[in-house]
Design a protein around this motif. Structure first.
Motif, PDB file in Angstrom:
ATOM      1  N   GLY A  19       0.768  -1.473  -0.049  1.00 54.72           N
ATOM      2  CA  GLY A  19      -0.052  -0.146  -0.182  1.00 54.72           C
ATOM      3  C   GLY A  19       0.754   1.178   0.004  1.00 54.72           C
ATOM      4  N   VAL A  20       2.239   1.125   0.125  1.00 57.70           N
ATOM      5  CA  VAL A  20       2.840   2.403   0.179  1.00 57.70           C
ATOM      6  C   VAL A  20       3.748   2.359  -1.276  1.00 57.70           C
ATOM      7  CG1 VAL A  20       5.054   3.530   1.178  1.00 57.70           C
ATOM      8  CG2 VAL A  20       3.548   2.125   2.605  1.00 57.70           C
ATOM      9  N   ASN A  21       3.507   3.793  -1.697  1.00 53.12           N
ATOM     10  CA  ASN A  21       3.988   3.987  -3.044  1.00 53.12           C
ATOM     11  C   ASN A  21       5.727   4.245  -3.001  1.00 53.12           C
ATOM     12  OD1 ASN A  21       1.601   3.811  -4.112  1.00 53.12           O
ATOM     13  ND2 ASN A  21       1.088   6.119  -3.602  1.00 53.12           N
ATOM     14  N   ILE A  22       6.661   3.306  -3.497  1.00 48.45           N
ATOM     15  CA  ILE A  22       7.769   3.505  -3.379  1.00 48.45           C
ATOM     16  C   ILE A  22       8.436   3.595  -4.741  1.00 48.45           C
ATOM     17  CG2 ILE A  22      10.102   2.096  -2.755  1.00 48.45           C
ATOM     18  CD1 ILE A  22       8.470   2.770  -0.394  1.00 48.45           C
ATOM     19  N   SER A  23       9.280   4.838  -4.697  1.00 45.27           N
ATOM     20  CA  SER A  23       9.941   5.182  -6.144  1.00 45.27           C
ATOM     21  C   SER A  23      10.935   3.984  -6.700  1.00 45.27           C
ATOM     22  CB  SER A  23      10.530   6.513  -5.838  1.00 45.27           C
ATOM     23  OG  SER A  23      11.283   6.655  -7.113  1.00 45.27           O
ATOM     24  N   THR A  24      11.124   3.821  -7.869  1.00 44.62           N
ATOM     25  CA  THR A  24      12.316   3.049  -8.301  1.00 44.62           C
ATOM     26  C   THR A  24      13.556   3.772  -8.543  1.00 44.62           C
ATOM     27  OG1 THR A  24      11.616   3.561 -10.675  1.00 44.62           O
ATOM     28  CG2 THR A  24      10.619   1.582  -9.585  1.00 44.62           C
ATOM     29  N   ALA A  25      13.571   5.134  -8.081  1.00 47.34           N
ATOM     30  CA  ALA A  25      14.598   5.996  -8.292  1.00 47.34           C
ATOM     31  C   ALA A  25      15.860   5.332  -7.822  1.00 47.34           C
ATOM     32  CB  ALA A  25      14.363   7.396  -7.911  1.00 47.34           C
ATOM     33  N   THR A  26      16.962   5.784  -8.511  1.00 47.53           N
ATOM     34  CA  THR A  26      18.263   5.285  -7.778  1.00 47.53           C
ATOM     35  C   THR A  26      18.809   6.428  -6.896  1.00 47.53           C
ATOM     36  OG1 THR A  26      19.428   6.217  -9.572  1.00 47.53           O
ATOM     37  CG2 THR A  26      18.989   3.769  -9.817  1.00 47.53           C
ATOM     38  N   VAL A  27      19.915   6.413  -6.409  1.00 42.85           N
ATOM     39  CA  VAL A  27      20.207   7.437  -5.586  1.00 42.85           C
ATOM     40  C   VAL A  27      20.590   8.594  -6.143  1.00 42.85           C
ATOM     41  CG1 VAL A  27      22.170   8.475  -4.170  1.00 42.85           C
ATOM     42  CG2 VAL A  27      21.528   6.022  -3.938  1.00 42.85           C
ATOM     43  N   SER A  28      21.048   8.357  -7.569  1.00 34.04           N
ATOM     44  CA  SER A  28      21.330   9.787  -8.279  1.00 34.04           C
ATOM     45  C   SER A  28      20.078  10.269  -9.000  1.00 34.04           C
ATOM     46  CB  SER A  28      22.568   9.605  -9.416  1.00 34.04           C
ATOM     47  OG  SER A  28      22.299   8.509 -10.230  1.00 34.04           O
ATOM     48  N   GLU A  29      19.231   9.343  -9.414  1.00 33.95           N
ATOM     49  CA  GLU A  29      17.913  10.205  -9.941  1.00 33.95           C
ATOM     50  C   GLU A  29      17.214  10.670  -8.742  1.00 33.95           C
ATOM     51  OE1 GLU A  29      17.122   6.418 -13.168  1.00 33.95           O
ATOM     52  OE2 GLU A  29      16.151   6.157 -11.302  1.00 33.95           O
ATOM     53  N   ALA A  30      17.272  10.045  -7.384  1.00 36.11           N
ATOM     54  CA  ALA A  30      16.286  10.813  -6.332  1.00 36.11           C
ATOM     55  C   ALA A  30      17.329  12.228  -6.300  1.00 36.11           C
ATOM     56  CB  ALA A  30      16.656   9.891  -5.090  1.00 36.11           C
ATOM     57  N   VAL A  31      18.410  12.228  -6.153  1.00 35.68           N
ATOM     58  CA  VAL A  31      19.206  13.664  -6.045  1.00 35.68           C
ATOM     59  C   VAL A  31      18.951  14.598  -7.397  1.00 35.68           C
ATOM     60  CG1 VAL A  31      21.290  14.878  -5.540  1.00 35.68           C
ATOM     61  CG2 VAL A  31      20.994  12.753  -4.629  1.00 35.68           C
ATOM     62  N   GLN A  32      18.642  14.049  -8.202  1.00 37.08           N
ATOM     63  CA  GLN A  32      18.172  14.788  -9.556  1.00 37.08           C
ATOM     64  C   GLN A  32      16.784  15.269  -9.290  1.00 37.08           C
ATOM     65  OE1 GLN A  32      19.202  12.485 -12.955  1.00 37.08           O
ATOM     66  NE2 GLN A  32      18.140  14.013 -14.255  1.00 37.08           N
ATOM     67  N   ILE A  33      15.814  14.414  -8.714  1.00 40.80           N
ATOM     68  CA  ILE A  33      14.511  14.962  -8.538  1.00 40.80           C
ATOM     69  C   ILE A  33      14.438  15.954  -7.630  1.00 40.80           C
ATOM     70  CG2 ILE A  33      12.245  14.258  -7.750  1.00 40.80           C
ATOM     71  CD1 ILE A  33      12.848  11.529  -8.766  1.00 40.80           C
ATOM     72  N   ILE A  34      15.425  15.910  -6.431  1.00 43.85           N
ATOM     73  CA  ILE A  34      15.362  16.971  -5.335  1.00 43.85           C
ATOM     74  C   ILE A  34      15.982  18.174  -5.885  1.00 43.85           C
ATOM     75  CG2 ILE A  34      16.333  17.260  -3.166  1.00 43.85           C
ATOM     76  CD1 ILE A  34      15.968  14.228  -2.625  1.00 43.85           C
ATOM     77  N   SER A  35      17.210  17.933  -6.506  1.00 42.89           N
ATOM     78  CA  SER A  35      17.665  19.155  -7.076  1.00 42.89           C
ATOM     79  C   SER A  35      16.909  20.169  -8.026  1.00 42.89           C
ATOM     80  CB  SER A  35      18.993  19.077  -7.943  1.00 42.89           C
ATOM     81  OG  SER A  35      19.733  18.260  -7.206  1.00 42.89           O
ATOM     82  N   GLY A  36      15.824  19.288  -8.655  1.00 42.63           N
ATOM     83  CA  GLY A  36      15.045  19.707  -9.740  1.00 42.63           C
ATOM     84  C   GLY A  36      13.909  20.598  -8.986  1.00 42.63           C
ATOM     85  N   THR A  37      13.572  19.916  -7.891  1.00 44.53           N
ATOM     86  CA  THR A  37      12.714  20.679  -7.168  1.00 44.53           C
ATOM     87  C   THR A  37      13.080  22.170  -6.576  1.00 44.53           C
ATOM     88  OG1 THR A  37      11.393  18.769  -6.335  1.00 44.53           O
ATOM     89  CG2 THR A  37      11.324  20.729  -4.967  1.00 44.53           C
ATOM     90  N   ILE A  38      14.439  22.034  -6.041  1.00 48.68           N
ATOM     91  CA  ILE A  38      14.943  23.264  -5.523  1.00 48.68           C
ATOM     92  C   ILE A  38      15.138  24.209  -6.718  1.00 48.68           C
ATOM     93  CG2 ILE A  38      17.096  24.172  -4.394  1.00 48.68           C
ATOM     94  CD1 ILE A  38      17.566  21.523  -3.283  1.00 48.68           C
ATOM     95  N   SER A  39      15.670  23.826  -7.678  1.00 47.18           N
ATOM     96  CA  SER A  39      16.003  24.899  -8.861  1.00 47.18           C
ATOM     97  C   SER A  39      14.382  25.554  -9.456  1.00 47.18           C
ATOM     98  CB  SER A  39      16.769  24.440 -10.001  1.00 47.18           C
ATOM     99  OG  SER A  39      16.406  23.103 -10.671  1.00 47.18           O
ATOM    100  N   SER A  40      13.600  24.717  -9.216  1.00 46.66           N
ATOM    101  CA  SER A  40      12.391  25.309  -9.888  1.00 46.66           C
ATOM    102  C   SER A  40      11.496  26.058  -8.814  1.00 46.66           C
ATOM    103  CB  SER A  40      11.447  24.263 -10.220  1.00 46.66           C
ATOM    104  OG  SER A  40      11.211  23.303  -9.464  1.00 46.66           O
ATOM    105  N   GLY A  41      12.112  26.224  -7.538  1.00 40.47           N
ATOM    106  CA  GLY A  41      11.571  26.919  -6.308  1.00 40.47           C
ATOM    107  C   GLY A  41      10.326  26.170  -5.882  1.00 40.47           C
ATOM    108  N   LYS A  42       9.992  24.710  -6.276  1.00 39.86           N
ATOM    109  CA  LYS A  42       8.719  24.176  -5.658  1.00 39.86           C
ATOM    110  C   LYS A  42       9.120  23.651  -4.104  1.00 39.86           C
ATOM    111  CE  LYS A  42       6.970  23.283 -10.202  1.00 39.86           C
ATOM    112  NZ  LYS A  42       7.230  22.379 -11.085  1.00 39.86           N
TER     113      LYS A  42
END
Ligand code: UDP
Length: 246
Positions: A9-32
Motif C-alpha cells: 500500500g506504500v508507493n515506493i519510487s524506483t529511483a536510484t540514488v542519483s535519480e533521487a538527487v536529480q528529482i530533489i535538485s530539480g525541485t530546488i531549482s524550480s522553487g517548488k
C-alpha cells in the motif's frame, strides 16, 4: 523518471540514488516544495497496519527504497526495484550537489549537540556547503514554535529532519506547508552517523544486503525492532501467495 511500485500500500519510487538527487535538485531549482521519506521494512509494515500513517507516508512527493527487505518485496510482487536507495546515501550525494550549487541546509534532530557535531564534519568533508542552522530533536510545543521560526528566518533550501520514525514523517506532514523551504527529508539516525557517533556498516555488508545484521551486532538492543524485517517479509509472501489487501 519517477516510477513507483506499490508495496503493502506504500508507493515506493524506483529511483536510484542519483535519480533521487536529480528529482530533489530539480525541485530546488524550480522553487517548488516537496517532502521526501525513506521507508524501510519497519516503516512500511507500520504503514500497512495503520491507515492514517500510510496516508502520511504516501503524501510525500518521493519515497525511496531504503532497505534490502523493500528490494526483495518489489521482486516478489513482480515489479523489481534494482537497487537500494537509502536515505543516508541520498543525503550524502545531495550534500555534494548542494555545495556545488550553493543551496542551503538546516540540520534538525538527534540529541543535543549532535547536529552541531554533524555540521562540523559535513563542512570539513564538503568545503562550500552552506549549513545555515541546527537544532536538536527534543522539544516541547513552545520550543517547536521557536524551531519553526528559526527555520523560516534562515530559509534553507533543504531541511534534514532526523527525529526517527514515525515522528519525523508526522512532523513533516504537519509542518511542511508552514515552512519556508524547498525540501524536507526524513532521515532517521543520519545525524548520528554524520557526527561520527554511529558507524555505518562496511561496504561489504551493504553489498551483501546484510547491513541489518551489522546493526544488530553493533546494537543488540535493536533486536525487537529488527523483527520487523522477517514480519514484513512474511506479510509480503502471505499477500503474494494467499492474496489480501496490498
Ligand atoms: N530522535 C529525536 N527526537 C525524538 C526521538 C528520536 O531527535 O523525539 C532522534 C534520535 O536521537 C536519533 C534518531 O532520532 O538520532 C533516530 O534514530 P534511529 O537510529 O532510531 O533511526 P533509524 O535510522 O533507525 O530510522
Amino acid at each position: 523518471m519517477d516510477k513507483t511500485v506499490n508495496i503493502l500500500g506504500v508507493n515506493i519510487s524506483t529511483a536510484t540514488v542519483s535519480e533521487a538527487v536529480q528529482i530533489i535538485s530539480g525541485t530546488i531549482s524550480s522553487g517548488k516544495k516537496m517532502g521526501v521519506f525513506t521507508p524501510n521494512s519497519e516503516i512500511i509494515l507500520s504503514a500497512y497496519k495503520n491507515e492514517n500513517f500510510k496516508n502520511i507516508i504516501n503524501s510525500a512527493s518521493l519515497c525511496t527504497a531504503d532497505g534490502i527487505g523493500v528490494i526483495y518485496a518489489s521482486k516478489i510482487f513482480g515489479t523489481p526495484i534494482t537497487k537500494r536507495c537509502s536515505g543516508y546515501d541520498v543525503s550524502l550525494e545531495l550534500i555534494k550537489q548542494m555545495a556545488d550549487n550553493n543551496y542551503s541546509l538546516y540540520l534538525f534532530g538527534a540529541s543535543p549537540g549532535v547536529a552541531e557535531a554533524a555540521k562540523k564534519k559535513i563542512e570539513e568533508a564538503n568545503p562550500g556547503i552552506n549549513i545555515v542552522g541546527c537544532h536538536d530533536g527534543y522539544f516541547d510545543s513552545e520550543e517547536e514554535k521557536n524551531i519553526i521560526n528559526d527555520i523560516n528566518e534562515k530559509t534553507p533550501n533543504v531541511l534534514f529532519v532526523c527525529l526517527g520514525s514515525p515522528k519525523q514523517e508526522k512532523w513533516i506532514y504537519d509542518h511542511l506547508s508552514d515552512l519556508d523551504i524547498n525540501v524536507a527529508m526524513g532521515l532517521g539516525g543520519c545525524l548520528d552517523v554524520y557526527a561520527g557517533n554511529v558507524k555505518r556498516a562496511p561496504q561489504i555488508f551493504i553489498n551483501l544486503g546484510l547491513e541489518w545484521f551489522y546493526r544488530l551486532i553493533k546494537e543488540p538492543k535493536r533486536f525487537f525492532r529488527m523483527l520487523a524485517l522477517p514480519k514484513f517479509m512474511l506479510t509480503v509472501l502471505k499477500i503474494k501467495f494467499f492474496g489480501g489487501k496490498k
